[in-house]
Design an enzyme around this catalytic site. Sequence first.
Site, PDB file in Angstrom:
ATOM      1  CB  SER A   1      -0.931   0.017   1.203  1.00  0.00           C
ATOM      2  OG  SER A   1      -1.985  -0.871   0.976  1.00  0.00           O
TER       3      SER A   1
ATOM      4  CE  LYS B   1      -4.320   1.054  -0.908  1.00  0.00           C
ATOM      5  NZ  LYS B   1      -3.764  -0.268  -0.804  1.00  0.00           N
TER       6      LYS B   1
ATOM      7  CE1 TYR C   1      -4.862  -1.105  -4.416  1.00  0.00           C
ATOM      8  CE2 TYR C   1      -5.404  -3.445  -4.501  1.00  0.00           C
ATOM      9  CZ  TYR C   1      -5.102  -2.312  -3.772  1.00  0.00           C
ATOM     10  OH  TYR C   1      -5.020  -2.380  -2.403  1.00  0.00           O
TER      11      TYR C   1
ATOM     12  CE1 TYR D   1      -4.334   1.296   4.646  1.00  0.00           C
ATOM     13  CE2 TYR D   1      -2.855   0.155   6.138  1.00  0.00           C
ATOM     14  CZ  TYR D   1      -3.193   0.555   4.879  1.00  0.00           C
ATOM     15  OH  TYR D   1      -2.388   0.216   3.837  1.00  0.00           O
TER      16      TYR D   1
ATOM     17  CB  VAL E   1      -0.031  -5.910   4.217  1.00  0.00           C
ATOM     18  CG1 VAL E   1      -1.272  -5.343   4.859  1.00  0.00           C
ATOM     19  CG2 VAL E   1      -0.214  -6.136   2.736  1.00  0.00           C
TER      20      VAL E   1
HETATM   21  N1  GLN Z   1      -2.332  -5.396  -1.881  1.00  0.00           N
HETATM   22  C1  GLN Z   1      -2.876  -5.269  -0.560  1.00  0.00           C
HETATM   23  C2  GLN Z   1      -4.375  -5.450  -0.608  1.00  0.00           C
HETATM   24  O1  GLN Z   1      -4.971  -4.982  -1.512  1.00  0.00           O
HETATM   25  C3  GLN Z   1      -2.527  -3.925  -0.003  1.00  0.00           C
HETATM   26  C4  GLN Z   1      -2.986  -3.743   1.399  1.00  0.00           C
HETATM   27  C5  GLN Z   1      -2.011  -3.031   2.277  1.00  0.00           C
HETATM   28  O2  GLN Z   1      -0.815  -2.966   2.036  1.00  0.00           O
HETATM   29  N2  GLN Z   1      -2.510  -2.574   3.397  1.00  0.00           N
HETATM   30  O3  GLN Z   1      -4.956  -6.071   0.231  1.00  0.00           O
END
Ligand code: GLN
Length: 321
Positions: free
Chosen positions: A75, A78, A202, A252, A270
């Site tokens: 993420s 993003k 994505y 988050y 993650v």
């Molecule tokens: N690729 C992961 C997902 O879509 C990204 C989530 C994350 O890094 N928090 O679940």
Amino acid sequence: MEASLNKGTSDADAPGAVIAEIAEELRFADYRGKVADYIPPLAAVPDTKFGIAVVMADGAVHTAGDAEEAFSIQSISKVFALTLALGAVGDQLWSRVGREPSGSAFNSIVQLETEHGIPRNPFINAGAIVVTDVLLGRLEPREAIGQMLRFVRELAGDDGIVIDEVVAAAESETGFRNRALANYMRAFGNIHGDVERVLGTYFHFCALAMSCRQLALAGRYLMNGGISHGHRVINERRARRINALMMSCGHYDNSGDFAYRIGLPGKSGVGGGILAVAPGTASIAVWSPGLNQSGNSHLGQLALERLVQRTGWSVFEPRSL
Ligand code: GLN
């Protein structure tokens, strides 16, 4: 008094020495959090990994631990996707995604029903899926993925950055929640393109593999008011605003606590990475795969907490002291 004693003013406290010390302290930490297992290749990464890299405003790079080893940035991508989408459509983006912390898990669907398919912010999955759809308004998936790869390579000044196709494929195979989010938003009219094309793109963004060194170098434009190694990437106001979103939404439902403990704009993934920015001072990347309950690196946060305590880099530190 304690705070001023902790501030790094002497040579012994120079960033390189501070991060070496932190890496040493955390090397044998008993509790390391839990490695993400819902994407199989991520589950295979040992929780003993720990890396940190700091790039200073003058260009000096300091690293410690496994700072040269590539990991899945997940993420953190993003932030780069948001930067590209704002470049493509400007403030129009904000009619399709909000700028408020969600207070919910990164992959939550609950708010989308009452909020008519408009995700709270670009740093939760739903928001980043919309951002990806926006990029695909003008590009084919292959082009958007190529643009992203070129962008992070340019930012880091490193052509060695790649997308891990194994991770991208595994994400697609296990991406039931992301599929639900995308389809749900499609029903509200907030995904315009084909859901599978949007998700495929994505997942490739999430599967970018970068080391702490590469990530900290890529974050320079956010530290330097939009400029990365002499090149203007975005204007100053946009850099400030992306930093504001990272501070309020980058972790988050754990974002408030991150601001409280660390006081820097930051974005987690993650894979266990965190990109944090001390505007005007440093771009920092840390990696430790074990996560806390919100999906943020446990030791990564601890390392950043110790770093700001010892350097005084929190944005809430009075500058005149
Ligand atoms: N690729 C992961 C997902 O879509 C990204 C989530 C994350 O890094 N928090 O679940």
